[in-house]
Scaffold this active site. Sequence first.
Site, PDB file in Angstrom:
ATOM      1  CG  ASP A 176       0.500  -4.180   1.877  1.00  0.00           C
ATOM      2  OD1 ASP A 176       0.759  -5.224   2.501  1.00  0.00           O
ATOM      3  OD2 ASP A 176       1.244  -3.172   1.878  1.00  0.00           O
ATOM      4  CD  GLU A 222       7.842  -0.451   7.453  1.00  0.00           C
ATOM      5  OE1 GLU A 222       6.898  -1.139   7.040  1.00  0.00           O
ATOM      6  OE2 GLU A 222       8.046   0.727   7.083  1.00  0.00           O
ATOM      7  CD  GLU A 242       0.664  -1.558   8.107  1.00  0.00           C
ATOM      8  OE1 GLU A 242       0.320  -0.834   9.070  1.00  0.00           O
ATOM      9  OE2 GLU A 242       1.085  -1.107   7.030  1.00  0.00           O
ATOM     10  CE  LYS A 286       3.389  -6.115   3.523  1.00  0.00           C
ATOM     11  NZ  LYS A 286       2.946  -4.955   4.312  1.00  0.00           N
ATOM     12  CG  ASP A 338      -0.353  -0.061   2.530  1.00  0.00           C
ATOM     13  OD1 ASP A 338       0.881  -0.217   2.605  1.00  0.00           O
ATOM     14  OD2 ASP A 338      -1.080   0.055   3.536  1.00  0.00           O
ATOM     15  CB  SER A 339       4.573   1.723  -0.162  1.00  0.00           C
ATOM     16  OG  SER A 339       4.752   0.543  -0.921  1.00  0.00           O
TER      17      SER A 339
END
Length: 279
Positions: free
Chosen positions: A83, A181, A114, A112, A44-45
Amino acid sequence: MHKSIQDIIDMKKNEKKISVITSYDYTLATLCDRAEVDVLLVGDSAGMVMLGYENTIPVTMDQMCMFTEAVSRARQNSLLVADLPFMSYQVNIDDAIKNSGKLIKAGADAVKLEGGSTMAETISAIVDVGIPVMGHIGLQPQTTMLYQGYKVQGKTKNSALKLIDDAKELEEAGVFSIALEMISHEVAEIISETINVPTIGIGSGVGCDGQVLVIQDLLGMYDKIKPKFVKRYMNLSEDITRTIENYNKDIKSGMFPAPEHWFSMDPKELENLREEIGK
Ligand code: KIV
């Protein structure tokens, strides 16, 4: 046949390092896949490097599906992980499963998300319907960033213990791998030695089982932030700007296009045309 989840898990067992790179578009994904990177991550960057947002918060499911579809058309060899964006899995487990399914239908092999132990139940539910999940702990741009900013995680004994517990709980919940991270390298190494699934580090040192970087960072194309952990293999932003300046100059001076860039009519047809229109 492209790499499978089991291939990635086996790489840890066989002590082979795992290479991961972010990908969002067809053209660059084709090159990353050709370079035989193990995993393409539609992160999602994308919200920051592709869409120009300040952070990853505004990214939507529709946008992630579009990027995932583009990358899936390009990949032939790599595993494709996508993501889940902010608020697509945190509200309830049904949403998390439905949205994971959308990314799989868009072409991802795995999703993925978080979060540490608080996400264990959600992860189990997604894994139970047959969708592989990569966890993501340490700095979590969707949330940690909101109240801490870019801060290295796991610098104290207590925060290290919490990260180790989180990693163990995610493994129990069924993740096939975990992104670490900006975790102090000592703690990242302890986590990597403690759990059986591969860890993929970003800013977390060489003790992780694999590494991931954002493609624009390693190509030197994104100037807004330059994290210490990024290795710039090129300085493409300067090269691209210089190249576009040359293109701009060539157009203004009439140097482009030249005869080799244009197409001609049959001379006889041209003569007939001129006669007809009187020119
Ligand atoms: O969004 C992303 O690109 C990521 C990686 C940097 C781990 O989550």
